[in-house]
Design an enzyme around this catalytic site. Structure first.
Site, PDB file in Angstrom:
ATOM      1  N   SER A   1     -28.461 -74.827  13.048  1.00  0.00           N
ATOM      2  CA  SER A   1     -27.224 -74.191  12.603  1.00  0.00           C
ATOM      3  C   SER A   1     -27.274 -72.694  12.939  1.00  0.00           C
ATOM      4  O   SER A   1     -27.344 -72.331  14.110  1.00  0.00           O
ATOM      5  CB  SER A   1     -27.021 -74.444  11.112  1.00  0.00           C
ATOM      6  OG  SER A   1     -25.733 -74.065  10.704  1.00  0.00           O
TER       7      SER A   1
ATOM      8  N   HIS B   1     -23.032 -78.073  15.230  1.00  0.00           N
ATOM      9  CA  HIS B   1     -22.197 -78.949  14.384  1.00  0.00           C
ATOM     10  C   HIS B   1     -20.954 -79.443  15.129  1.00  0.00           C
ATOM     11  O   HIS B   1     -19.879 -79.574  14.537  1.00  0.00           O
ATOM     12  CB  HIS B   1     -21.758 -78.210  13.114  1.00  0.00           C
ATOM     13  CG  HIS B   1     -22.876 -77.606  12.334  1.00  0.00           C
ATOM     14  ND1 HIS B   1     -23.950 -78.332  11.889  1.00  0.00           N
ATOM     15  CD2 HIS B   1     -23.081 -76.314  11.920  1.00  0.00           C
ATOM     16  CE1 HIS B   1     -24.768 -77.518  11.220  1.00  0.00           C
ATOM     17  NE2 HIS B   1     -24.279 -76.301  11.237  1.00  0.00           N
TER      18      HIS B   1
END
Length: 226
Positions: free
Chosen positions: A111, A147
């Protein structure tokens, strides 16, 4: 992100030539969350490695350079990328990490810990569901969007910003995908999920062109070197 699926963590450990590599977790993007730090130790104490962490809110030493440069692997957690970059620059961590990278320390993360290494990224650092371009450390050229399949609006917004020239051409990754760079060049793409993909997204004729980059599914490799 996948406590019951250690394939990516094992892949990272397998990149080290050490039998017991030193792995340092940087939870800066989460505000050095105690819960996140515990999750890291719970995962990595199961492996043949020496885990530790660096909290900037409670540093273990004043010699941050010496502490970080003795590590074999730096693992950066997720959270707020904008805060991560700002804190690292204020503490000089960005320069220490670049020095370590140039000396062969393995840098990785998920992330925010994936996006931070690129020149730019698509970030939701405002916390209100709005995505914005963010200048990052620039160790790797171009932009990055993590993501890609995990958040509904990631893909269309990334395309929109690439097409408008608000973000440089770059790489997008579904959850569970690892982009492996050596000396700034993408040399391997791996995944912990059989359906996860990576993509190269480029501006072409005022539009965003997306090219599928098929990863190697780590669960299919019978003779892994880790």
């Amino acid at each position: 992100m996948e406590p019951e699926n250690p394939l990516l963590d094992q892949y990272i450990l397998g990149l080290s030539t050490k039998s017991q590599p030193k792995v340092c977790f940087l939870p800066t993007a989460s505000g050095d969350s105690d819960r996140y730090i515990v999750k890291f130790y719970s995962a990595f104490l199961k492996f043949a490695c020496q885990p530790c962490h660096l909290s900037l809110f409670n540093p273990p030493t004043l010699d941050l350079r010496g502490f970080l440069l003795q590590q074999d692997i730096i693992y950066v957690g997720g959270g707020n990328t904008k805060n991560l970059v700002a804190l690292w620059r204020d503490w000089g961590i960005d320069q220490i990490l670049r020095e370590g990278w140039e000396q062969g320390v393995i840098l990785c993360g998920l992330s925010a810990g994936s996006m931070c290494w690129f020149e730019e990224g698509l970030s939701d650092y405002t916390g209100n569901g709005m995505y914005k371009p963010l200048h990052c450390l620039g160790f790797l050229k171009g932009s990055h969007c993590p993501h890609y399949d995990g958040e509904r609006d990631r893909r269309p917004v990334y395309h929109q910003m690439i097409a408008a020239g608000e973000l440089a051409d770059g790489y997008a990754a579904d959850d569970g995908v690892g982009l492996h760079f050596v000396n700034g060049a993408l040399v391997n793409i791996v995944s912990s999920r059989s359906t996860a993909k990576a993509y190269r997204v480029e501006r072409e004729g005022g539009r965003a062109k997306e090219t599928l980059l098929e990863p190697t599914y780590l669960g299919n490799l019978k003779n892994r070197n880790f």
